[in-house]
Motif scaffolding. Structure first.
Motif, PDB file in Angstrom:
ATOM      1  N   SER A  36      -7.419  13.270  -2.369  1.00  0.00           N
ATOM      2  CA  SER A  36      -7.470  14.519  -3.200  1.00  0.00           C
ATOM      3  C   SER A  36      -6.992  14.386  -4.505  1.00  0.00           C
ATOM      4  O   SER A  36      -7.573  15.229  -5.382  1.00  0.00           O
ATOM      5  CB  SER A  36      -6.787  15.496  -2.512  1.00  0.00           C
ATOM      6  N   ARG A  37      -6.246  13.485  -4.984  1.00  0.00           N
ATOM      7  CA  ARG A  37      -5.818  13.692  -6.322  1.00  0.00           C
ATOM      8  C   ARG A  37      -6.920  12.976  -7.349  1.00  0.00           C
ATOM      9  O   ARG A  37      -7.054  13.577  -8.207  1.00  0.00           O
ATOM     10  CB  ARG A  37      -4.685  12.568  -6.502  1.00  0.00           C
ATOM     11  N   TYR A  38      -7.971  12.025  -6.528  1.00  0.00           N
ATOM     12  CA  TYR A  38      -8.963  11.558  -7.431  1.00  0.00           C
ATOM     13  C   TYR A  38     -10.143  12.692  -7.346  1.00  0.00           C
ATOM     14  O   TYR A  38     -10.576  12.968  -8.503  1.00  0.00           O
ATOM     15  CB  TYR A  38      -9.747  10.407  -6.821  1.00  0.00           C
ATOM     16  N   ARG A  39     -10.564  13.165  -6.314  1.00  0.00           N
ATOM     17  CA  ARG A  39     -11.597  14.189  -6.166  1.00  0.00           C
ATOM     18  C   ARG A  39     -11.285  15.003  -5.056  1.00  0.00           C
ATOM     19  O   ARG A  39     -10.819  14.614  -3.794  1.00  0.00           O
ATOM     20  CB  ARG A  39     -12.826  13.619  -6.212  1.00  0.00           C
ATOM     21  N   ASN A  40     -11.562  16.132  -4.965  1.00  0.00           N
ATOM     22  CA  ASN A  40     -11.682  17.387  -3.808  1.00  0.00           C
ATOM     23  C   ASN A  40     -13.094  18.120  -3.928  1.00  0.00           C
ATOM     24  O   ASN A  40     -13.422  18.507  -5.179  1.00  0.00           O
ATOM     25  CB  ASN A  40     -10.295  17.953  -3.915  1.00  0.00           C
ATOM     26  N   PRO A  41     -13.583  18.390  -2.769  1.00  0.00           N
ATOM     27  CA  PRO A  41     -14.828  19.160  -2.771  1.00  0.00           C
ATOM     28  C   PRO A  41     -14.625  20.656  -3.611  1.00  0.00           C
ATOM     29  O   PRO A  41     -15.626  20.765  -4.381  1.00  0.00           O
ATOM     30  CB  PRO A  41     -15.134  19.262  -1.302  1.00  0.00           C
ATOM     31  N   ASN A  42     -13.491  21.163  -3.516  1.00  0.00           N
ATOM     32  CA  ASN A  42     -13.506  22.617  -3.833  1.00  0.00           C
ATOM     33  C   ASN A  42     -13.158  22.242  -5.789  1.00  0.00           C
ATOM     34  O   ASN A  42     -13.812  23.104  -6.338  1.00  0.00           O
ATOM     35  CB  ASN A  42     -12.231  23.158  -3.388  1.00  0.00           C
ATOM     36  N   ARG A  43     -12.702  21.505  -5.993  1.00  0.00           N
ATOM     37  CA  ARG A  43     -12.424  21.107  -7.402  1.00  0.00           C
ATOM     38  C   ARG A  43     -13.735  20.656  -8.057  1.00  0.00           C
ATOM     39  O   ARG A  43     -14.067  21.063  -9.089  1.00  0.00           O
ATOM     40  CB  ARG A  43     -11.472  20.032  -7.621  1.00  0.00           C
ATOM     41  N   ALA A  44     -14.535  19.657  -7.211  1.00  0.00           N
ATOM     42  CA  ALA A  44     -15.676  19.203  -7.791  1.00  0.00           C
ATOM     43  C   ALA A  44     -16.647  20.557  -7.900  1.00  0.00           C
ATOM     44  O   ALA A  44     -17.511  20.314  -8.995  1.00  0.00           O
ATOM     45  CB  ALA A  44     -16.433  18.065  -6.818  1.00  0.00           C
ATOM     46  N   SER A  45     -16.626  21.395  -6.895  1.00  0.00           N
ATOM     47  CA  SER A  45     -17.450  22.548  -7.129  1.00  0.00           C
ATOM     48  C   SER A  45     -17.215  23.328  -8.230  1.00  0.00           C
ATOM     49  O   SER A  45     -18.118  23.763  -9.240  1.00  0.00           O
ATOM     50  CB  SER A  45     -17.304  23.419  -6.028  1.00  0.00           C
ATOM     51  N   LEU A  46     -15.877  23.357  -8.451  1.00  0.00           N
ATOM     52  CA  LEU A  46     -15.496  24.251  -9.725  1.00  0.00           C
ATOM     53  C   LEU A  46     -15.862  23.661 -11.096  1.00  0.00           C
ATOM     54  O   LEU A  46     -16.442  24.307 -11.811  1.00  0.00           O
ATOM     55  CB  LEU A  46     -13.836  24.655  -9.606  1.00  0.00           C
ATOM     56  N   GLU A  47     -15.479  22.361 -11.065  1.00  0.00           N
ATOM     57  CA  GLU A  47     -15.984  21.583 -12.434  1.00  0.00           C
ATOM     58  C   GLU A  47     -17.348  21.565 -12.627  1.00  0.00           C
ATOM     59  O   GLU A  47     -17.734  21.856 -13.666  1.00  0.00           O
ATOM     60  CB  GLU A  47     -15.435  20.048 -12.206  1.00  0.00           C
ATOM     61  N   GLU A  48     -18.258  21.469 -11.589  1.00  0.00           N
ATOM     62  CA  GLU A  48     -19.548  21.638 -11.737  1.00  0.00           C
ATOM     63  C   GLU A  48     -19.853  23.133 -12.300  1.00  0.00           C
ATOM     64  O   GLU A  48     -20.845  23.128 -13.330  1.00  0.00           O
ATOM     65  CB  GLU A  48     -20.579  21.573 -10.576  1.00  0.00           C
ATOM     66  N   CYS A  49     -19.536  23.903 -11.867  1.00  0.00           N
ATOM     67  CA  CYS A  49     -19.639  25.503 -12.219  1.00  0.00           C
ATOM     68  C   CYS A  49     -19.073  25.778 -13.499  1.00  0.00           C
ATOM     69  O   CYS A  49     -19.913  26.223 -14.526  1.00  0.00           O
ATOM     70  CB  CYS A  49     -18.978  26.370 -11.309  1.00  0.00           C
ATOM     71  N   LEU A  50     -18.050  25.093 -14.138  1.00  0.00           N
ATOM     72  CA  LEU A  50     -17.432  25.428 -15.480  1.00  0.00           C
ATOM     73  C   LEU A  50     -18.477  24.632 -16.435  1.00  0.00           C
ATOM     74  O   LEU A  50     -18.730  25.017 -17.520  1.00  0.00           O
ATOM     75  CB  LEU A  50     -16.113  24.530 -15.478  1.00  0.00           C
ATOM     76  N   VAL A  51     -19.019  23.476 -16.218  1.00  0.00           N
ATOM     77  CA  VAL A  51     -20.009  22.893 -17.194  1.00  0.00           C
ATOM     78  C   VAL A  51     -21.070  23.715 -17.176  1.00  0.00           C
ATOM     79  O   VAL A  51     -21.703  23.886 -18.204  1.00  0.00           O
ATOM     80  CB  VAL A  51     -20.226  21.472 -16.661  1.00  0.00           C
ATOM     81  N   SER A  52     -21.600  24.125 -16.107  1.00  0.00           N
ATOM     82  CA  SER A  52     -22.970  24.957 -16.090  1.00  0.00           C
ATOM     83  C   SER A  52     -22.936  26.116 -16.956  1.00  0.00           C
ATOM     84  O   SER A  52     -23.859  27.013 -17.451  1.00  0.00           O
ATOM     85  CB  SER A  52     -23.420  25.047 -14.601  1.00  0.00           C
ATOM     86  N   LEU A  53     -21.633  26.752 -17.079  1.00  0.00           N
ATOM     87  CA  LEU A  53     -21.320  28.093 -17.663  1.00  0.00           C
ATOM     88  C   LEU A  53     -21.370  27.815 -19.382  1.00  0.00           C
ATOM     89  O   LEU A  53     -21.134  28.628 -19.811  1.00  0.00           O
ATOM     90  CB  LEU A  53     -20.237  28.709 -17.132  1.00  0.00           C
TER      91      LEU A  53
END
Ligand SMILES: *Cc1c(COP(=O)(O)O)cnc(C)c1O
Length: 398
Positions: free
Chosen positions: A52-69
């Motif tokens: 989870s320190r490298y990547r986590n599904p919820n964090r990955a979703s958030l990061e993708e959403c932040l970029v798209s906004l």
């Protein structure tokens, strides 16, 4: 997964980074608390989730959403979510090298300044603090080792505007990175469209929107050496956004465009109602036509389409006058004590309105004017907020 950079913020805020869960059909995303994930038999699957320190599904979703906004993000843009806004800022500075020189505003969020002075100056970063509203001052602060210019606009707490494109041009002439702390104005202000390379957020504020999540983010307009270093710092440093916080944030972001519209409209209504009030020595809000930054605000802060009237953010500052019997500090504190809808608290960007005597919050080294109260205008009915402030201001008999 397709990207949402070309769709409206109202749609991206609801759909980007989400999909119906393939195993259960759940429409709301599942919260994945597991810190570790099943590996392939030969352990070759380094592109998927490992730890989870490298990547986590919820964090990955958030990061993708932040970029798209983030309007103006390129196809190689990267987003990184952190445990707090200051953890995001700290990671940006950790991506630099001892001996590097950076330029910061002399009016900025005091936590970032404290982070630099207490941690990064001893570590070897060199810092020049300048008036960001003065391009010539920024230009003359440039040194051969200058690698980053940090901006924050509108500034905290004086609500001064920095001309992002003008400062970005200076940064780029010298090969420096241009960063904007855009915490006060998500969606309303799109720093990538004004020359910035990196946007920093305390997502604790408007993204979270309900004063119950501590988190932060860095978004890189395009992939770069610095983005690569930030990724590595997340992996080996671990100041990451926790899965539950990422899940909560994604849920809050669904309403962000609509909340920002009302924050902007309410702040403008409050500013117009208080403008010229005899108890006030000054009112700082770039949405008012006589504000010195109004023209710049019209160019730089109008990116959330459909704001009526125009969007200039939900934050404003007022300076309460001293009286025959009270110092400015006393009269400002008395006003804050008399409001009932504006709660006396720090922070900003939540649904509820807050009022803060900034000098008391910033401590003895504060250069903020004595009588300054910072208002975070929430989503209550504007007429109620105005009535609350007008009543509180009656305590100031000038
Ligand atoms: C709150 C804030 C920060 C710090 O963020 P935290 O989430 O509290 O760590 C940085 N910059 C600005 C402009 C802020 O308002």
């Amino acid at each position: 997964m397709h990207t949402h950079t070309d769709i409206s913020p109202e749609t991206a805020s609801i759909h980007a980074g989400r999909s119906v869960d393939p195993t259960t059909g759940a429409v709301a995303p599942p919260l994945i608390l597991s810190t570790t994930f099943l590996r392939a038999e030969d352990y070759s699957d380094t592109e998927s989730y490992i730890y989870s320190r490298y990547r986590n599904p919820n964090r990955a979703s958030l990061e993708e959403c932040l970029v798209s906004l983030e309007q103006g993000a390129t196809t190689s843009a990267r987003g990184f979510a952190f445990a707090s806004g200051l953890a995001a800022g700290m990671t940006m500075f950790q991506a630099l090298r001892p001996g590097d020189h950076i330029i910061i505003p002399n009016d900025m969020y005091f936590g970032v300044r404290a982070l630099l002075q207490d941690v990064f100056v001893p570590w070897g970063l060199r810092i020049s603090s300048v008036d960001m509203t003065d391009s010539e001052a920024v230009r003359s602060a440039i040194e051969p080792a200058t690698c980053l210019i940090w901006t924050e606009t509108p500034s905290n707490p004086m609500v001064k505007l920095t001309d992002l494109q003008a400062i970005a041009d200076i940064a780029h002439e010298h090969g420096a990175l241009m960063v904007c702390d855009n915490t006060w104005c998500p969606l309303v202000q799109a720093p990538f469209l004004h020359g910035c390379d990196v946007v920093m957020y305390s997502t604790t504020k408007y993204f979270g929107g309900h004063s119950d999540i501590l988190s932060g983010a860095l978004i890189f307009k395009e992939h770069s050496m610095y983005a690569e270093r930030v990724l590595r710092l997340q992996e080996v440093g671990g100041a990451v956004c926790a899965p539950y916080d990422a899940w909560m944030l994604l849920r809050s972001i669904a309403t962000l465009p609509h909340r920002m519209r009302v924050h902007c409209a309410n702040a403008l209504a409050v500013a117009e109602a208080l403008h010229g009030h005899p108890a006030l020595a000054a009112l700082h809000y770039p949405g008012l036509p006589d504000n010195p930054f109004h023209a710049l605000a019209q160019r730089q802060m109008q990116h959330l389409r459909g704001i009526v009237p125009h969007g200039f953010g939900g934050m404003l500052s007022i300076e309460v006058r001293s009286t025959a019997t009270q110092t400015a500090i006393q009269s400002a504190q008395a006003v804050a004590a008399r409001t009932t809808l504006f709660t006396r608290a720090t922070s900003l960007g939540g649904v509820e309105s807050l009022i803060e005597h900034r000098k008391s919050a910033e401590g003895i080294h504060s250069t903020t004017p004595d009588g300054l109260l910072r208002l975070s205008v929430g989503l209550e009915a504007p007429q109620d907020l105005i009535a609350d402030l007008l009543y509180a201001l009656e305590s100031v008999v000038v």
